[in-house]
Design a protein around this motif. Structure first.
Motif, PDB file in Angstrom:
ATOM      1  N   LEU A 241      10.643 -40.273 -24.691  1.00  0.00           N
ATOM      2  CA  LEU A 241      11.159 -41.242 -25.659  1.00  0.00           C
ATOM      3  C   LEU A 241      10.207 -42.398 -25.983  1.00  0.00           C
ATOM      4  O   LEU A 241      10.030 -42.738 -27.162  1.00  0.00           O
ATOM      5  N   PRO A 242       9.566 -43.046 -25.003  1.00  0.00           N
ATOM      6  CA  PRO A 242       8.733 -44.211 -25.357  1.00  0.00           C
ATOM      7  C   PRO A 242       7.342 -43.864 -25.888  1.00  0.00           C
ATOM      8  O   PRO A 242       6.694 -44.733 -26.481  1.00  0.00           O
ATOM      9  N   LEU A 243       6.887 -42.656 -25.696  1.00  0.00           N
ATOM     10  CA  LEU A 243       5.489 -42.325 -25.996  1.00  0.00           C
ATOM     11  C   LEU A 243       5.092 -42.471 -27.464  1.00  0.00           C
ATOM     12  O   LEU A 243       3.973 -42.903 -27.761  1.00  0.00           O
ATOM     13  N   PRO A 244       5.950 -42.121 -28.448  1.00  0.00           N
ATOM     14  CA  PRO A 244       5.545 -42.307 -29.853  1.00  0.00           C
ATOM     15  C   PRO A 244       5.184 -43.751 -30.201  1.00  0.00           C
ATOM     16  O   PRO A 244       4.345 -43.996 -31.072  1.00  0.00           O
ATOM     17  N   PHE A 245       5.776 -44.707 -29.497  1.00  0.00           N
ATOM     18  CA  PHE A 245       5.526 -46.113 -29.803  1.00  0.00           C
ATOM     19  C   PHE A 245       4.117 -46.554 -29.406  1.00  0.00           C
ATOM     20  O   PHE A 245       3.619 -47.563 -29.890  1.00  0.00           O
ATOM     21  N   TYR A 246       3.481 -45.789 -28.540  1.00  0.00           N
ATOM     22  CA  TYR A 246       2.090 -46.060 -28.196  1.00  0.00           C
ATOM     23  C   TYR A 246       1.141 -45.519 -29.269  1.00  0.00           C
ATOM     24  O   TYR A 246      -0.064 -45.732 -29.205  1.00  0.00           O
ATOM     25  N   LEU A 247       1.704 -44.804 -30.229  1.00  0.00           N
ATOM     26  CA  LEU A 247       0.921 -44.262 -31.338  1.00  0.00           C
ATOM     27  C   LEU A 247       1.355 -44.901 -32.655  1.00  0.00           C
ATOM     28  O   LEU A 247       1.296 -44.270 -33.698  1.00  0.00           O
ATOM     29  N   PHE A 248       1.797 -46.138 -32.583  1.00  0.00           N
ATOM     30  CA  PHE A 248       2.296 -46.826 -33.770  1.00  0.00           C
ATOM     31  C   PHE A 248       1.217 -46.971 -34.833  1.00  0.00           C
ATOM     32  O   PHE A 248       1.511 -47.103 -36.021  1.00  0.00           O
TER      33      PHE A 248
END
Length: 309
Positions: A241-248
C-alpha cells in the motif's frame, strides 16, 4: 543433487523433423513466460534511470542492448539450471512433467551445459556496462540458483522469501547499467517486486497444493497450512500500500491508479478468509497478481513517455 538415473544420458541430437518440438522444448527449458516477466523490469529500470538522470536514451542505445541481452541470458541460464536441478521433483508434479529435462528430450548434462554457457555469456555482455549492473545480476543469479534452487526450496518455507530476492534485483540491473542506484525509484520498484512475489507464489502453492505435497517441496501451505498462508498473503498485500507514494515523481495518476490496484488486491486477499473454494480463490489471486505487476511497470513507463530522451 537431482537424480537422473532414469533419463537418457546420450548427447542431444534432435531429429530432422522435430523443429516444432525442439522450439517447444527450448521455450519450456528457458521458462519463457517467467523470463519475459523478469526482462520487463530490467527495461523499466533502464528507462527510468535515463528519465531521472536526464540522459539521452538514443545516445545510450548500445548500453541498453547490452544490459537487455546480457540480463536475459543470465536469467535464462539460471532458469535452465533450475530445470536441470529440479528434474526429479518436476517428474512428480503434473504441471512440470512435460519439461524436456523430465521427458528426456534434453538430457541433464546438455541442459546443465546450456545453463552454464548462457549464464557466462550474459555476464560477459554485462561487463561492458557497469560493475554495479554485474553485481546485481550476480546477486540475482546466485540467490536463485544456489540459495533458492539448491539449498532452501526443499528444506525451508523461507524459500519463497529467498527466491523473491532474485526477482527484486531486476530493475536494479537495468538502472545500474546507466547510473548508480542512489535514487529511491529503483529501490521502490525492487521492493514492490519483492513483496509482490510472496502472495503471487503462495497463490500458486495453494492451487498446486497436492503436487507440492507429493514432491515434498517445503511451501508454506504444505508445511503450515492454507489458513496461515492466507493470513500472510493479507499482510504482504498490505505492505504494498505505501510503496506507490515513494514514486510520486511519476505523477498523481500513477499513484492513484496503483493505489486503487493495491486496495483491490488486499480486498481480494481478505476475501480468501471467507472463501469456500480455496483453489478458485487462489486462481483469482494468481491472475490478479500477474496483471498487477504488468500494469505497475507499464504505467511507470507510460508516465514518463512525454520525456523526449
Amino acid at each position: 543433487m537431482m537424480t537422473s538415473s532414469t533419463m537418457n544420458q546420450a548427447e542431444w541430437v534432435p531429429d530432422k523433423d522435430s523443429e516444432t518440438s525442439l522450439a517447444a522444448d527450448l521455450k519450456s527449458l528457458f521458462k519463457i513466460t517467467v523470463l519475459v516477466a523478469n526482462v520487463v523490469p530490467v527495461f523499466a529500470g533502464f528507462w527510468l534511470a535515463a528519465y531521472f538522470t536526464e540522459a539521452s536514451f538514443a545516445a545510450n542505445i548500445d548500453i541498453f542492448l547490452l544490459v537487455m541481452i546480457g540480463s536475459t541470458l543470465v536469467m535464462g541460464g539460471a532458469l535452465v539450471i533450475n530445470n536441470w536441478y529440479d528434474a526429479d521433483i518436476d517428474l512428480i508434479m503434473s504441471r512440470t512433467q512435460s519439461r524436456p529435462t523430465v521427458t528426456g528430450n534434453i538430457p541433464p548434462r546438455t541442459a546443465l551445459r546450456i545453463g552454464v554457457a548462457t549464464s557466462i555469456a550474459g555476464f560477459i555482455l554485462l561487463m561492458f556496462t557497469t560493475a554495479e549492473a554485474v553485481q546485481f545480476a550476480f546477486i540475482g543469479w546466485f540467490v536463485y540458483v544456489v540459495l533458492y534452487t539448491m539449498w532452501s526450496k526443499r528444506k525451508y518455507t523461507l524459500n519463497t522469501v529467498i527466491g523473491s530476492i532474485s526477482g527484486a534485483v531486476t530493475p536494479l540491473i537495468g538502472w545500474a547499467a546507466l547510473a548508480p542506484v542512489s535514487h529511491f525509484a529503483p529501490i521502490a520498484l525492487a521492493l514492490i517486486i519483492f513483496i509482490w512475489q510472496m502472495p503471487h507464489t503462495f497463490a500458486i502453492a495453494i492451487r498446486k497444493y497436492d503436487e507440492y505435497k507429493a514432491a515434498d517441496v517445503k511451501m508454506l501451505p504444505v508445511v503450515h497450512g492454507i489458513e496461515i498462508t492466507k493470513r500472510q498473503m493479507i499482510i504482504y498485500t498490505a505492505c504494498l500500500l505505501p510503496l506507490p507514494f515513494y514514486l510520486f515523481s511519476l505523477g498523481t495518476a500513477f499513484v492513484v491508479i496503483t493505489s486503487v490496484l493495491n486496495v483491490a488486491y488486499i480486498v481480494l486477499a481478505i476475501s480468501g478468509l471467507f472463501a469456500k473454494d480455496n483453489v478458485k480463490w487462489a486462481r483469482n489471486m494468481f491472475l490478479v497478481s500477474v496483471n498487477y505487476l504488468l500494469i505497475i511497470f507499464v504505467m511507470a513507463i507510460v508516465a514518463t513517455l512525454p520525456w523526449s530522451g
